[in-house]
Motif scaffolding. Structure first.
Motif, PDB file in Angstrom:
ATOM      1  N   LEU C 193       0.793  -1.260   0.112  1.00 27.39           N
ATOM      2  CA  LEU C 193      -0.026  -0.120  -0.123  1.00 27.39           C
ATOM      3  C   LEU C 193       0.813   1.323  -0.107  1.00 27.39           C
ATOM      4  N   ILE C 194       1.992   1.219   0.712  1.00 29.93           N
ATOM      5  CA  ILE C 194       2.680   2.497   1.077  1.00 29.93           C
ATOM      6  C   ILE C 194       3.369   2.764  -0.159  1.00 29.93           C
ATOM      7  N   SER C 195       4.024   1.390  -0.837  1.00 28.01           N
ATOM      8  CA  SER C 195       4.825   1.905  -2.156  1.00 28.01           C
ATOM      9  C   SER C 195       3.930   2.362  -3.205  1.00 28.01           C
ATOM     10  N   GLY C 196       2.647   1.529  -3.294  1.00 21.07           N
ATOM     11  CA  GLY C 196       1.891   1.914  -4.332  1.00 21.07           C
ATOM     12  C   GLY C 196       1.018   3.324  -4.335  1.00 21.07           C
ATOM     13  N   VAL C 197       1.045   3.750  -2.996  1.00 27.67           N
ATOM     14  CA  VAL C 197       0.587   5.120  -2.937  1.00 27.67           C
ATOM     15  C   VAL C 197       1.785   6.089  -3.311  1.00 27.67           C
ATOM     16  N   LEU C 198       2.933   5.903  -2.955  1.00 24.54           N
ATOM     17  CA  LEU C 198       4.020   6.879  -3.145  1.00 24.54           C
ATOM     18  C   LEU C 198       4.272   6.820  -4.604  1.00 24.54           C
ATOM     19  N   LEU C 199       4.334   5.724  -5.353  1.00 24.75           N
ATOM     20  CA  LEU C 199       4.412   5.611  -6.861  1.00 24.75           C
ATOM     21  C   LEU C 199       3.426   6.538  -7.632  1.00 24.75           C
ATOM     22  N   ALA C 200       2.070   6.329  -6.970  1.00 28.33           N
ATOM     23  CA  ALA C 200       1.074   7.008  -7.540  1.00 28.33           C
ATOM     24  C   ALA C 200       1.002   8.502  -7.273  1.00 28.33           C
ATOM     25  N   PHE C 201       1.524   8.938  -6.149  1.00 33.39           N
ATOM     26  CA  PHE C 201       1.693  10.262  -5.894  1.00 33.39           C
ATOM     27  C   PHE C 201       2.639  11.038  -6.866  1.00 33.39           C
ATOM     28  N   ILE C 251      12.400   9.570  -2.437  1.00 35.84           N
ATOM     29  CA  ILE C 251      11.220   8.654  -2.448  1.00 35.84           C
ATOM     30  C   ILE C 251      11.149   7.257  -3.051  1.00 35.84           C
ATOM     31  N   THR C 252      11.837   7.514  -4.113  1.00 38.27           N
ATOM     32  CA  THR C 252      12.137   6.327  -4.984  1.00 38.27           C
ATOM     33  C   THR C 252      12.861   5.279  -4.242  1.00 38.27           C
ATOM     34  N   PHE C 253      13.981   5.744  -3.891  1.00 39.16           N
ATOM     35  CA  PHE C 253      14.834   4.619  -3.075  1.00 39.16           C
ATOM     36  C   PHE C 253      14.079   3.916  -1.893  1.00 39.16           C
ATOM     37  N   ALA C 254      13.235   4.872  -1.219  1.00 45.37           N
ATOM     38  CA  ALA C 254      12.286   4.464  -0.167  1.00 45.37           C
ATOM     39  C   ALA C 254      11.482   3.090  -0.675  1.00 45.37           C
ATOM     40  N   ILE C 255      10.837   3.545  -1.817  1.00 50.19           N
ATOM     41  CA  ILE C 255       9.746   2.662  -2.213  1.00 50.19           C
ATOM     42  C   ILE C 255      10.562   1.223  -2.681  1.00 50.19           C
ATOM     43  N   GLY C 256      11.709   1.508  -3.382  1.00 53.41           N
ATOM     44  CA  GLY C 256      12.482   0.278  -3.740  1.00 53.41           C
ATOM     45  C   GLY C 256      12.959  -0.590  -2.447  1.00 53.41           C
ATOM     46  N   MET C 258      11.531  -0.763   0.249  1.00 52.85           N
ATOM     47  CA  MET C 258      10.450  -1.048   0.840  1.00 52.85           C
ATOM     48  C   MET C 258       9.937  -2.276   0.192  1.00 52.85           C
ATOM     49  N   GLN C 259       9.855  -2.337  -1.191  1.00 48.86           N
ATOM     50  CA  GLN C 259       9.386  -3.390  -1.991  1.00 48.86           C
ATOM     51  C   GLN C 259      10.254  -4.721  -1.873  1.00 48.86           C
ATOM     52  N   ARG C 260      11.516  -4.460  -1.579  1.00 48.42           N
ATOM     53  CA  ARG C 260      12.470  -5.328  -1.530  1.00 48.42           C
ATOM     54  C   ARG C 260      12.356  -6.164   0.022  1.00 48.42           C
ATOM     55  N   ALA C 261      11.981  -5.214   0.844  1.00 46.37           N
ATOM     56  CA  ALA C 261      11.514  -5.818   2.372  1.00 46.37           C
ATOM     57  C   ALA C 261      10.492  -6.763   2.307  1.00 46.37           C
ATOM     58  N   GLY C 262       9.514  -6.183   1.436  1.00 47.32           N
ATOM     59  CA  GLY C 262       8.128  -6.571   1.439  1.00 47.32           C
ATOM     60  C   GLY C 262       8.533  -8.227   0.848  1.00 47.32           C
ATOM     61  N   GLU C 263       9.244  -8.190  -0.214  1.00 46.71           N
ATOM     62  CA  GLU C 263       9.427  -9.414  -1.016  1.00 46.71           C
ATOM     63  C   GLU C 263       9.996 -10.828  -0.123  1.00 46.71           C
ATOM     64  N   ARG C 264      10.886  -9.854   0.913  1.00 47.86           N
ATOM     65  CA  ARG C 264      11.483 -10.926   1.633  1.00 47.86           C
ATOM     66  C   ARG C 264      10.685 -11.601   2.881  1.00 47.86           C
ATOM     67  N   VAL C 265       9.656 -10.916   3.176  1.00 50.19           N
ATOM     68  CA  VAL C 265       8.696 -11.604   4.207  1.00 50.19           C
ATOM     69  C   VAL C 265       8.129 -12.673   3.675  1.00 50.19           C
TER      70      VAL C 265
END
Lengths: 361, 292, 265
Positions: C193-201, C251-256, C258-265
């Motif tokens: 949700l967070i990465s999607g919203v940041l990207l959308a923003f 922000i981009t790096f934050a998204i990136g 976060m997505q990597r962290a998300g994948e690892r879970v």
């Protein structure tokens, strides 16, 4: 005789972790060698080093007396059957199998002929036009084998190739692998964590644990005469009884245990008297006497009786060895039908069936 | 009755809730996506007379595309330009994606990010910046003059077809790199091990396994690039000057200065049909792909 | 494992290097020019000494700041609306009949797959048909239509990854559907949700081509810049662009990550 392949004192590190520590392995021509170990033992790393997928940090990798360390993967005269087969899903079975010849620039007609031959060998004669995705696990397994043997390698590396198959298919593929290896006369180096599979297939087994070789030998030898506690418990079941070596007389040893003096036999050099040792007794070798009048052996109580189909596994507690559970395996016949938890029995074994092991330091 | 009552009411409530769900989830996209698209298709068949849109069906707007002015030739030129950008960008992106793919896993993410980062720089400012770099007195000319590579500033750099080509290529390069890299990333790691094990050289592995498996990504990258470059009307305007009269600009101008919505809609329908054709062609080229 | 191929790697590296230069040239030029303005002395090019004047001027440029605040409002509102809609669509896709879900999904994805010019003019015509005057509302609607697919995609991928066993386990343990959503599903979706919203923003903040059709007299930042650049250029634009880029890069790096962290879970 010069071995086909020799891993000479090979070491491997990943960062600070030592995964292989001075491994020494030889592979003879035409032999079915199994490297057996639990996950994390370093067995896959050994295979990857032979295949060329990993470099080494110490030692040498010799092939017929030549050093292979600097030879790239695609120049090594070995082929690999990968754990999940690694069949190219965009190629047909025939294209997969013929790939090794294609990249060597062989003419199309020769490739087609050889592919047909090899597919026949593995029993997939008519399936060359299929895509691997549409095949069963056993069929894919055969495709992977066909692909590995078509270039007539000197050695085939098999990385737990049977682990993805169900029990029935597994037994069938084991027989097939063994007969294929005999027919081809190519050395197989087989990796597995399954001791039954290793025993059923191999001419020779190397047991590895924590990056070191525990013991090597013919399956029967390893099973009958384990020399380390790890081998004793990893290959089949064993009852391990700790003690201190009292005396050695040829093969026969006497060991002081909590249950008194017990006899055992030892192959090869015996440990020094006074050192800590273990007695290893197979569950099927434990004698059991349910007759209340019996006076021989250690008194024990039945703690549990588990029905395993053809066999029964009986667990005994004996006051002579506090904390130890003695496992006994018996055919599930009338002789054990009356045994219930709580029954009093006496147990024992022949000195010849008790192997003496050096206790782990 | 009392026993029966509750489940019945429950059923009706559930039914109501499900109906509301369908209405929201299908209705909203229908209202805000499908109907607007249909409405401009409808408008394309209306008549414009004395600046008034009349609800008289006609094919005149489509006829105009084929017969009047330079619509058709601009259309063909724009298709050609977009195809050119697509070809060059897909080739470059394949090389770049392969470069990233051949790094260690730890490096891949960083390098990929650095290729994606320019996407987050304001589009309009990038266009302007490219314009100032390409200009007659722009950074590129000045730099080449300073280095003695040329004696006279190259005028054709800006306000030319070349300028649009360069600008579009630079702006839309990341859109092709990403899908191609993602396709490469999906190739099982042991396929490459198997290739090498069977005796293939790296180039043979590339030809036989890597590139064939990257095809879906390459097709997606090509489609993205074509659609985006074909529909862009701001970039050609800013760096193309009078030379840069692309099809997208013509469409946009029908809704601005020219104020001919029916004609603009008809041209947009043609633009839309072209992009759908591009998607269909890419899909067709993948028909031979096989499931794993 | 990678086979070594020095020639191939050198060639690929060369292309990648040139690509990187081409991609970053516009960024670097903008950044450099925000600190060192170009001056011409008798026709020869030169750079003025380092100055922060453009940044100071930016703070005084009311037009740009007004457009900037419009853009921030639009991006915030539309990305939050997109979040709610994307969640609704994603749950609908995994729970509704397959055919209906796919029909919904095709419609939702369309605006992102079509050229922006098509999305822009179809909305323009639709707004005219229902007599909705162009302004902030139409901009926000257009942006939501355009960015919902982005959030929807990230949420759906994560939701499908979760599978049904978590929900079943939660229901089995006695949780209600709402509790399951609250305690099990939403926490799992949070990174997506967070990465999607940041990207959308970020996409909304920079959207130009669609906005040009539906903006009317309202100007978002890109539209304002576009209009300014057609008449001339003021150095504070470079300053603003540099600032925006630095923010989005972070922000981009934050998204990136976060997505990597998300994948690892």
């Amino acid at each position: 005789m010069q071995p086909l392949l020799h891993l000479d004192n090979v070491s491997k590190r990943y960062g600070a972790v030592r995964v292989l520590d001075g491994i020494d392995i030889t592979v003879a021509d035409n032999e079915f060698l199994t490297i057996l170990g639990p996950s994390g033992s370093g067995k896959t790393t050994i295979l990857r080093i032979i295949g060329g997928f990993e470099g080494i940090d110490g030692g040498r990798l010799m092939f017929e007396g030549r050093d292979l360390s600097a030879v790239p993967i695609n120049r090594r005269p070995f082929n690999t059957v990968f754990q999940d087969y690694a069949l190219f899903h965009h190629m047909t079975v025939a294209e997969n199998v013929g790939y090794g010849l294609k990249v060597r620039g062989r003419p199309k007609a020769e490739i087609a002929e050889r592919v047909a031959e090899v597919l026949d060998t593995v029993g997939l004669g008519t399936l060359g036009g299929r895509y691997p995705a549409l095949m069963s696990g056993g069929q894919r397994q055969r495709v992977a084998l066909a692909r590995a043997i078509i270039c007539e390698p000197r050695l085939i590396l098999l990385d737990e190739p049977l682990s993805a198959l169900d029990v029935e298919l597994r037994a069938q593929m084991q027989r097939f692998l063994k007969s294929l290896q005999r027919r081809l006369g190519i050395a197989f180096v087989f990796i597995t964590h399954d001791q039954e599979e290793a025993i059923a297939l191999s001419d020779r087994i190397i047991v590895v644990n924590r990056g070191r070789i525990e013991q090597e030998g013919a399956p029967e030898e390893l099973y009958r005469r384990p020399r380390t506690p790890f081998t004793a418990s990893f290959l089949g079941d064993n009852n391990l009884i700790p003690g201190r070596l009292a005396a050695v007389d040829g093969r026969l040893c006497t060991v002081d245990t909590a249950a008194g003096r017990l006899d055992a036999t030892v192959d090869g050099p015996a440990p020094a008297p006074g050192s800590a040792v273990l007695l290893a007794v197979r569950p099927e070798h434990v004698r059991l006497d349910a007759d209340p009048a019996a006076r021989d052996g250690l008194p024990a109580d039945v703690a549990d009786v588990r029905f395993l189909g053809a066999n029964v596994m009986i667990e005994l507690l004996t006051p002579a060895l506090p904390g130890a559970v003695i496992k006994v395996r018996r055919l599930a016949d009338g002789a054990v039908a009356g045994l219930r938890p709580g029954a009093s029995v006496r147990l024992g074994w022949a000195a010849d069936d008790a192997a003496l092991l050096q206790a782990a330091p | 009755m009392g026993v029966m009552n509750t489940p019945l009411r429950r059923d009706r409530q559930d039914l109501l809730r499900a109906g509301l769900g369908h209405a929201l989830n299908l209705g909203l996209p229908l209202l805000f996506v499908v109907i607007p698209i249909l409405s401009f298709v409808v408008v394309s068949f209306w008549t414009l007379q004395d600046g008034q849109i009349l609800l008289i069906p006609t094919l005149a707007n489509y006829r105009a595309f084929f017969t009047e002015g330079s619509y058709l030739s601009v259309y063909l030129q724009t298709v050609g330009l977009s195809l050119q950008v697509t070809l060059v960008n897909v080739a470059l992106s394949t090389a770049i994606a392969l470069f990233i793919f051949r790094r260690t896993p730890r490096m891949r993410f960083l390098i990929l990010m650095s290729f994606m980062l320019p996407l987050f720089m304001s589009y309009i400012i990038k266009v302007y910046s490219i314009r100032s770099i390409l200009g007659q007195r722009g950074l590129l000319n000045e730099a080449m003059l300073g280095l003695g590579l040329i004696d006279q500033p190259i005028e054709a750099l800006l306000f030319s077809r070349t300028a649009i080509f360069i600008a579009l290529a630079v702006l839309y390069l990341p859109y092709a790199i990403l899908p191609i890299y993602l396709a490469l990333d999906r190739i099982p790691a042991n396929y490459l091990a198997a290739c090498a094990d069977l005796g293939a050289t790296p180039l043979q592995a590339l030809r036989d396994v890597v590139l064939p498996l990257a095809r879906p990504g390459i097709a997606a990258g090509a489609v993205f690039t074509f659609i985006l470059t074909f529909g862009d009307f701001v970039t050609p305007q800013m760096v193309g000057g009078t030379q840069g009269f692309t099809f997208g600009r013509i469409v946009f101008s029908q809704f601005g200065l020219a104020l001919n919505w029916p004609l603009g809609s008809a041209l947009a329908v043609i633009l839309l049909a072209t992009t759908l054709l591009a998607v269909a062609l890419a899909g067709l080229s993948l028909r031979r792909e096989h499931v794993r | 494992m990678k086979q070594k191929a020095p020639c191939l790697d050198a060639l690929l590296g060369l292309v990648a290097g040139l690509g990187l230069i081409a991609l970053y040239a516009p960024l670097l030029a903008t950044g450099a020019l925000s600190f060192f303005q170009i001056v011409r002395v008798r026709g020869t090019l030169g750079f003025a000494p380092f100055s922060l004047d453009p940044y100071v001027a930016l703070l005084a440029n009311g037009e740009i700041l007004a457009a900037l605040s419009t853009s921030l409002v639009v991006a915030t509102v539309s990305s939050l609306l997109a979040l709610v809609l994307a969640l609704m669509f994603a749950f609908y896709f995994v729970s509704a009949r397959r055919g209906l879900g796919i029909a919904m999904q095709i419609m939702v994805f369309l605006p992102f797959l079509l050229p922006p010019i098509i999305t822009g003019l179809s909305l323009l015509i639709a707004f005219r048909e229902i007599d909705l005057g162009r302004g902030l509302v139409t901009i926000i609607i257009a942006h939501v239509v355009f960015i919902v697919p982005v959030v929807y995609r990230t949420v759906l991928v994560r939701l499908q990854l979760l599978g049904s066993s978590l929900t079943e386990a939660s229901l089995d343990l006695g949780a209600s559907r709402v509790q399951t959503l609250r305690y099990v599903i939403l926490p799992q979706l949070r990174p997506a949700l967070i990465s999607g919203v940041l990207l959308a923003f970020a996409i909304s903040f920079d959207e130009t081509l669609i906005t040009l059709f539906v903006a009317g007299s309202q100007t978002t930042l890109p539209i304002r810049l576009w209009a300014m650049m057609r008449v001339g250029f003021v150095p504070e634009i470079n300053a603003l662009a540099t600032l925006i880029f630095l923010c989005t890069a972070a922000i981009t790096f934050a998204i990136g990550l976060m997505q990597r962290a998300g994948e690892r879970v």
